[in-house]
Design an enzyme around this catalytic site. Structure first.
Site, PDB file in Angstrom:
ATOM      1  CG  ASP A 326      69.981   1.245 -10.328  1.00 27.62           C
ATOM      2  OD1 ASP A 326      70.868   0.378 -10.191  1.00 27.62           O
ATOM      3  OD2 ASP A 326      69.724   1.775 -11.428  1.00 27.62           O
ATOM      4  CE  LYS A 353      73.440  -3.122 -10.305  1.00 28.16           C
ATOM      5  NZ  LYS A 353      73.052  -3.108 -11.708  1.00 28.16           N
TER       6      LYS A 353
HETATM    7  C1  S3P Z   1      70.899   0.289 -16.283  1.00 28.79           C
HETATM    8  C2  S3P Z   1      70.844  -1.041 -15.926  1.00 28.79           C
HETATM    9  C3  S3P Z   1      71.133  -1.526 -14.573  1.00 28.79           C
HETATM   10  C4  S3P Z   1      71.148  -0.390 -13.540  1.00 28.79           C
HETATM   11  C5  S3P Z   1      71.877   0.815 -14.049  1.00 28.79           C
HETATM   12  C6  S3P Z   1      71.241   1.345 -15.314  1.00 28.79           C
HETATM   13  C7  S3P Z   1      70.596   0.652 -17.675  1.00 28.79           C
HETATM   14  O1  S3P Z   1      72.416  -2.133 -14.562  1.00 28.79           O
HETATM   15  O2  S3P Z   1      71.721  -0.830 -12.326  1.00 28.79           O
HETATM   16  O3  S3P Z   1      71.870   1.843 -13.075  1.00 28.79           O
HETATM   17  O4  S3P Z   1      70.395   1.853 -17.947  1.00 28.79           O
HETATM   18  O5  S3P Z   1      70.536  -0.257 -18.515  1.00 28.79           O
HETATM   19  P1  S3P Z   1      72.626  -3.688 -14.943  1.00 28.79           P
HETATM   20  O6  S3P Z   1      72.370  -3.861 -16.377  1.00 28.79           O
HETATM   21  O7  S3P Z   1      74.073  -3.959 -14.579  1.00 28.79           O
HETATM   22  O8  S3P Z   1      71.667  -4.438 -14.065  1.00 28.79           O
END
Ligand code: S3P
Length: 449
Positions: A326, A353
């Site tokens: 992120d 994202k």
């Molecule tokens: C998150 C996982 C990440 C991250 C998101 C929060 C989480 O996403 O980018 O802001 O809380 O599990 P991804 O699982 O798509 O990588």
């Protein structure tokens, strides 16, 4: 909240050095999980330090729709009376997860092994994001998904009446997918096994264990193997949500690029699945000291003292991507203020994202006068040195809070102001951003330049 708030243009301009203490709000990932696990426990879970960003508020509302009692007592202080594993009721209306991929994917997992049906939607950003990565493994449990073409929201999930346990290797590095499978596994008999080739944030594992689930984690040649025993009785907990390192990244990076700055950011998580950005910044020459290391809310934390630094571009190791996924937008902004080139490879997950973050950063940096190169999986920023970014442009945020905050931080260190077309999405993760940055002396105002 899928209704569109009116766009809020915002402008950042150079000012005096930043100084003071930046107390960032609670961790978004942990806040979602605290509400969901509280709802799946029998009895009263108390949460302090909950992030009251729109993403988390939407998850709180969803937990009520599934039958949990969720009450706010005072800022950050919440209580959840859960219904227990397998106790979710069928919601009477569509579940609107607003901007939140974490919210929708985790909740889909949590309901997929109960004999209920729910329909999910979200805002224009969330309706573009792929849900197949979650519904594919949920189908193995016996759940069915009916969505728009390409596995997009709105989508109806018909939960499995007789769920089967699952063994699943997550094909993309994603804590959301891993967590959806684990939450689904809670209401399946027997052992659900999730294998991840690259470690991603481990809050679900830590918190499931904390709520009393039987869960083991083993490192093997094929990756991390997480084994969950289904149908536990989860015990309600007192959860103290630590501050969000992904929000801390914005004042930290602002202090590094605004000449003369010296700030303190207390209680920043040093969880190795979340702290990649700080390692990267140190390699770029950042003056950051990690003071008073301790444990808060089950997470290792430290107070970060951050001073303006002359930074140098580096090649960021691709294997670090998951631990700073992120943070690439703000890293790209910082890289623009470094001497030399910063190469970010292995980052194609950024394309799915809240926006296509490679594209959003590349186009925004270009209009600010910064040279970039990109391909499907790579972003390269040609740094212009401290004070070298021309700015004087408007960047498009595409309903993405981190794109908005990244360009506003860059505007604090560019020669001419930077405007973002819409800062409203900042409220999804960092509702106090404007006040917190103003408290450090930053000049970020509503309106165009
Ligand atoms: C998150 C996982 C990440 C991250 C998101 C929060 C989480 O996403 O980018 O802001 O809380 O599990 P991804 O699982 O798509 O990588």
């Amino acid at each position: 909240m899928s209704g569109h708030a009116d766009p809020i243009p915002m402008t950042a301009r150079a000012a005096a050095p930043l100084a003071g203490v930046a107390e960032v709000p609670g961790d978004k990932s942990i806040s979602h999980r605290a509400l969901i696990l509280g709802a799946l426990s029998v009895g009263r879970t108390r949460i302090s330090g909950l992030l009251e960003g729109q993403d988390v508020l939407d998850t709180a509302k969803a937990m009520r729709a599934f039958g949990a009692e969720v009450t706010r007592h005072s800022p950050g202080s919440w209580e959840v009376h859960g219904v227990g594993v397998g106790g979710f009721a069928e919601p009477a209306d569509v579940i609107d997860c607003g901007n939140s991929g974490t919210g929708v994917r985790l909740i889909m997992g949590a309901m997929a092994t109960s004999p209920i049906t729910a329909t999910f939607t979200g805002d224009a950003s969330l309706r573009k994001r792929p849900m197949g990565r979650v519904t594919d493994p949920l189908a193995l449990f016996g759940a069915r998904a009916y969505g728009r073409a390409g596995g997009r929201l709105p989508m109806t999930i018909v939960g499995a009446a007789d769920p089967l346990p699952v063994r699943y290797t997550v094909p993309v590095p994603s804590a959301q997918v891993k967590s959806a499978v684990l939450l689904a596994g809670l209401n399946a008999p027997g052992e659900t096994v999730v294998i991840e080739r690259e470690p991603t944030r481990d809050h679900s594992e830590r918190m499931l264990a904390g709520f009393g689930a039987r869960l083991t984690v083993a490192d093997a040649p094929e990756g991390r193997i997480i084994t969950l025993t289904g149908q536990p009785e989860l015990r309600p907990q007192d959860v103290a949500v630590p501050r969000d390192p992904s929000s801390a990244a914005f004042p930290v990076c602002a202090a590094l690029i605004v000449p003369g700055s010296d700030i303190l950011v207390p209680g920043v998580s040093q969880n190795p699945t979340r702290n990649g950005l700080f390692t990267t910044l140190l390699e770029m020459g950042a003056d950051i000291t990690f003071e008073n290391p301790r444990t808060e809310g089950g997470e290792p934390v430290a107070d970060l003292r951050v001073r303006f630094s002359a930074l140098t571009g580096i090649e960021v190791p691709p294997e670090r991507a998951a631990s700073q996924i992120d943070e690439y937008p703000i890293l790209a902004a910082v890289a623009a203020c470094a001497e030399g080139v910063t190469v970010m490879r292995g980052v194609k997950e950024l394309r799915v994202k809240e926006s296509d973050r490679i594209d959003a950063m590349a186009r925004g940096l270009e209009v600010c006068g910064v040279r970039v190169e990109e391909d499907e999986d790579t972003l390269i920023v040609h740094g212009m040195g401290a004070g070298g970014v021309p700015g004087g442009a408007t960047c498009t945020t595409h309903l993405d809070h981190r794109i908005a905050m990244s360009f506003l931080v860059l505007g604090l260190a560019s020669r001419r102001p930077i405007t973002v077309d819409d800062g409203a999405p900042i409220a999804t993760s960092f509702p106090v951003f404007e006040g917190l940055m103003a408290g450090l002396g930053a000049r970020i105002e509503r309106g165009a330049a």
